[in-house]
Design a protein around this motif. Structure first.
Motif, PDB file in Angstrom:
ATOM      1  N   VAL A 260       0.843  -1.206   0.000  1.00 30.19           N
ATOM      2  CA  VAL A 260       0.000   0.000   0.000  1.00 30.19           C
ATOM      3  C   VAL A 260       0.869   1.244   0.000  1.00 30.19           C
ATOM      4  O   VAL A 260       1.892   1.306   0.684  1.00 30.19           O
ATOM      5  N   LYS A 261       0.421   2.267  -0.756  1.00 29.91           N
ATOM      6  CA  LYS A 261       1.074   3.576  -0.683  1.00 29.91           C
ATOM      7  C   LYS A 261       0.009   4.624  -0.370  1.00 29.91           C
ATOM      8  O   LYS A 261      -1.168   4.489  -0.745  1.00 29.91           O
ATOM      9  N   ASN A 262       0.419   5.684   0.305  1.00 29.65           N
ATOM     10  CA  ASN A 262      -0.458   6.827   0.537  1.00 29.65           C
ATOM     11  C   ASN A 262       0.268   8.085   0.092  1.00 29.65           C
ATOM     12  O   ASN A 262       1.402   8.339   0.512  1.00 29.65           O
ATOM     13  N   THR A 263      -0.375   8.860  -0.782  1.00 31.09           N
ATOM     14  CA  THR A 263       0.180  10.124  -1.243  1.00 31.09           C
ATOM     15  C   THR A 263      -0.480  11.253  -0.464  1.00 31.09           C
ATOM     16  O   THR A 263      -1.694  11.433  -0.537  1.00 31.09           O
ATOM     17  N   LEU A 405       3.147   0.841   5.412  1.00 27.75           N
ATOM     18  CA  LEU A 405       2.544   1.842   4.538  1.00 27.75           C
ATOM     19  C   LEU A 405       3.663   2.684   3.931  1.00 27.75           C
ATOM     20  O   LEU A 405       4.438   3.312   4.656  1.00 27.75           O
ATOM     21  N   ARG A 406       3.772   2.680   2.600  1.00 31.47           N
ATOM     22  CA  ARG A 406       4.769   3.506   1.922  1.00 31.47           C
ATOM     23  C   ARG A 406       4.156   4.875   1.639  1.00 31.47           C
ATOM     24  O   ARG A 406       3.012   4.956   1.171  1.00 31.47           O
ATOM     25  N   VAL A 407       4.882   5.932   1.910  1.00 31.64           N
ATOM     26  CA  VAL A 407       4.320   7.276   1.841  1.00 31.64           C
ATOM     27  C   VAL A 407       5.113   8.174   0.909  1.00 31.64           C
ATOM     28  O   VAL A 407       6.319   8.003   0.719  1.00 31.64           O
ATOM     29  N   ASP A 408       4.398   9.136   0.307  1.00 31.97           N
ATOM     30  CA  ASP A 408       5.036  10.165  -0.513  1.00 31.97           C
ATOM     31  C   ASP A 408       4.137  11.391  -0.496  1.00 31.97           C
ATOM     32  O   ASP A 408       3.102  11.419   0.174  1.00 31.97           O
ATOM     33  N   ARG A 431       9.179   5.967   4.277  1.00 32.80           N
ATOM     34  CA  ARG A 431       9.339   7.044   3.298  1.00 32.80           C
ATOM     35  C   ARG A 431      10.583   6.778   2.450  1.00 32.80           C
ATOM     36  O   ARG A 431      11.658   6.534   2.980  1.00 32.80           O
ATOM     37  N   PRO A 432      10.440   6.823   1.112  1.00 36.89           N
ATOM     38  CA  PRO A 432      11.602   6.565   0.237  1.00 36.89           C
ATOM     39  C   PRO A 432      12.468   7.810   0.052  1.00 36.89           C
ATOM     40  O   PRO A 432      12.044   8.933   0.348  1.00 36.89           O
ATOM     41  N   LEU A 465      15.256   3.348   1.085  1.00 39.44           N
ATOM     42  CA  LEU A 465      14.601   3.861   2.288  1.00 39.44           C
ATOM     43  C   LEU A 465      15.256   5.165   2.733  1.00 39.44           C
ATOM     44  O   LEU A 465      16.469   5.268   2.814  1.00 39.44           O
ATOM     45  N   ASP A 466      14.414   6.163   3.005  1.00 37.99           N
ATOM     46  CA  ASP A 466      14.893   7.396   3.634  1.00 37.99           C
ATOM     47  C   ASP A 466      14.707   7.299   5.141  1.00 37.99           C
ATOM     48  O   ASP A 466      15.646   7.473   5.909  1.00 37.99           O
ATOM     49  N   LYS A 467      13.472   6.954   5.579  1.00 33.63           N
ATOM     50  CA  LYS A 467      13.215   6.849   7.017  1.00 33.63           C
ATOM     51  C   LYS A 467      12.059   5.905   7.283  1.00 33.63           C
ATOM     52  O   LYS A 467      11.066   5.892   6.551  1.00 33.63           O
ATOM     53  N   ARG A 468      12.212   5.110   8.336  1.00 32.44           N
ATOM     54  CA  ARG A 468      11.158   4.203   8.796  1.00 32.44           C
ATOM     55  C   ARG A 468      10.627   4.719  10.128  1.00 32.44           C
ATOM     56  O   ARG A 468      11.386   4.948  11.066  1.00 32.44           O
TER      57      ARG A 468
END
Length: 501
Positions: A260-263, A405-408, A431-432, A465-468
């Protein structure tokens, strides 16, 4: 593919962008141009399709020039676009017969209500995965054919073409040689059967739309045609198409079922990859096609939240609590929590999974001790609470528990919000490094089609990965907060229902 690049065209609701990527998925250059928003009447939203085309082609040239390369070094072009926005043009002149009708436009709401009154919504949802709504392209096409002088006659004579913005750009880049769309955009028209992967004859008949107006539906990753030599100076493959949220899902490498991603933008768009089987939602989510690569079609569930980052703009412009959006973190960070204050930001009604168009913004739990910091904190919290509601609906529809949950998007850089999001979900929020996931998704689809990247596994290795953010709250603590939130939402709905009566 040394010294070769992929050009992504990201045609959005307020601006057109072009981004050049290298083989490592790094951004080499970028150009952006905003365009005019047209509001002829309350609830009507239009764009000048010619202005979009000129702007998009201009930024493509700028991105290439800034990178100091020529068009022969472009291995392929990927297009991602604002979805549902409808263009109808004359095949002979290449000119639109009317402005593009934008996805936000509500002029056909009454017509959609008439379809629902006929008891057709359940069958339309089973075919298209969508509720009957003015949001989607079908009723917009019908409006143009019914209301623009001479349009119906031209359409019946086979002289008009319809397309979402991807189709319009490709038509222009190929000088009218190619009239196509991809499955992800077709699935947002309310005319495309996502089970059979064909335009639905019954729906075309219902809306009185001739099939001759429609583009050919192709996969999301293949060579559709080549740019005309006069466009970029050489023939460049047009090789990837996906609607903006689907492109972001691919750019986030959510390529396995349950990912899942959430923008987080002005609103929030959450999407879950559900694999090769469409899941018709029982929880007011949309069922849509994610993408098709080769013969493999993958589906997704989607939930839209109307007010995400816009709640911070309201704190700034409406209440004057902050002078810049970036100041919200400092203000909200002055208190350890909202101290029982809940803000339900239903300024434009409630989106998924509630779908209550009469609801309005509400503040609960305020006392004489409530400060601006508590309200700012409650505003940020509301974004996380709404996201949790959509995620839980997705879990219920899919019958699975979501591990991350992957976020951008803009608000994903806010550490306070991202930490609270992880706390309230009890799920890792990731967050990538590259947050330009929409353009990157289009680039990947285009690059895969021309062999620039060899496989999906090839591009998966680029996701960094930037931050978890991991939950630091007990299940009991988050459960208590969510209970308060749901109480506030129900109170908001009750107020709206009384108002409607």
């Amino acid at each position: 593919m040394e010294n070769k690049y992929i050009l992504a065209l990201d045609q959005g609701t307020t601006s057109s962008r072009a981004i050049l990527f290298n083989q490592a998925g790094d951004i080499i250059s970028m150009a952006q141009k905003e365009f005019k928003q047209i509001y002829p009447q309350p609830g009507w939203v239009e764009h000048d399709a010619l202005e979009i085309w000129v702007g998009q082609s201009t930024v493509a040239h700028e991105a290439i020039t800034r990178a100091n390369i020529d068009s022969t070094q472009i291995a392929g072009i990927g297009i991602t676009n604002q979805r549902e926005t409808t263009v109808v043009w004359n095949r002979e002149t290449g000119l639109p017969v009317y402005n593009a009708i934008v996805w936000q436009d509500r002029r056909t709401a009454h017509y959609c209500d008439e379809i629902k009154a006929q008891g057709l919504e359940a069958s339309i949802r089973s075919k298209t995965g969508l509720p009957v709504d003015a949001y989607f392209s079908g009723s917009k096409i019908k409006w143009i054919l019914d209301n623009v002088e001479g349009a119906r006659e031209l359409a019946n004579a086979g002289k008009l073409a319809f397309g979402t913005i991807d189709s319009w750009l490709i038509w222009n880049y190929t000088h009218g040689e190619v009239h196509v769309t991809d499955v992800s955009n077709a699935s947002r028209t309310m005319l495309f059967n996502i089970q059979t992967l064909t335009w639905d004859k019954d729906l075309l008949e219902l809306m009185d739309i001739p099939a001759s107006i429609l583009p050919e539906v192709r996969s999301s990753s293949e060579i559709y045609g080549y740019t005309h030599e006069s466009m970029l100076g050489s023939r460049v493959p047009l090789s990837g198409i996906a609607g903006d949220q689907q492109a972001a899902l691919f750019g986030q490498q959510c390529t396995r079922p349950g990912m899942v991603k959430n923008t987080y933008g002005t609103g929030c768009f959450m999407m879950m990859n559900t694999g090769v089987t469409p899941i018709i939602s029982k929880n007011n989510l949309l069922t849509t096609i994610a993408w098709q690569i080769g013969d493999r079609v993958e589906y997704a569930l989607e939930g839209s939240i109307f007010i995400g980052g816009a709640v911070v703009q309201w704190l700034r412009d409406g209440l004057g609590m902050i002078s810049k959006s970036s100041e919200v973190n400092e203000l909200a960070g002055q208190v350890k929590d909202s101290d029982g204050v809940y803000l339900v930001p239903a300024f434009a009604g409630l989106g998924a999974p509630h779908w209550n168009q009469d609801a309005r913004g509400s503040l609960f739990g305020a006392t004489l001790g409530t400060k601006s910091a508590h309200i700012a904190r409650a505003a940020l919290d509301s974004i996380a609470y709404q996201t949790a509601d959509v995620l839980k609906a997705m879990e219920a529809d899919a019958g699975i528990s979501i591990p991350e949950l992957r976020v951008d998007g803009g608000a994903s850089v806010n550490p306070l919000l991202m930490q609270f999001q992880a706390d309230i979900l009890g799920t890792d929020v990731i967050r990538p490094k590259i947050t330009e996931t929409t353009a990157l998704g289009a680039a990947y689809l285009a690059g895969l089609a021309v062999g620039y990247w060899k496989s999906i596994e090839d591009v998966q290795s680029q996701w960094q990965l930037d931050k978890r953010f991991s939950s630091q709250m007990s299940a009991e603590g988050s459960g208590k907060l969510l209970k308060g939130w749901h109480r506030a939402v129900e109170a908001t709905k009750t107020w709206a229902n009384h108002e409607a009566d």
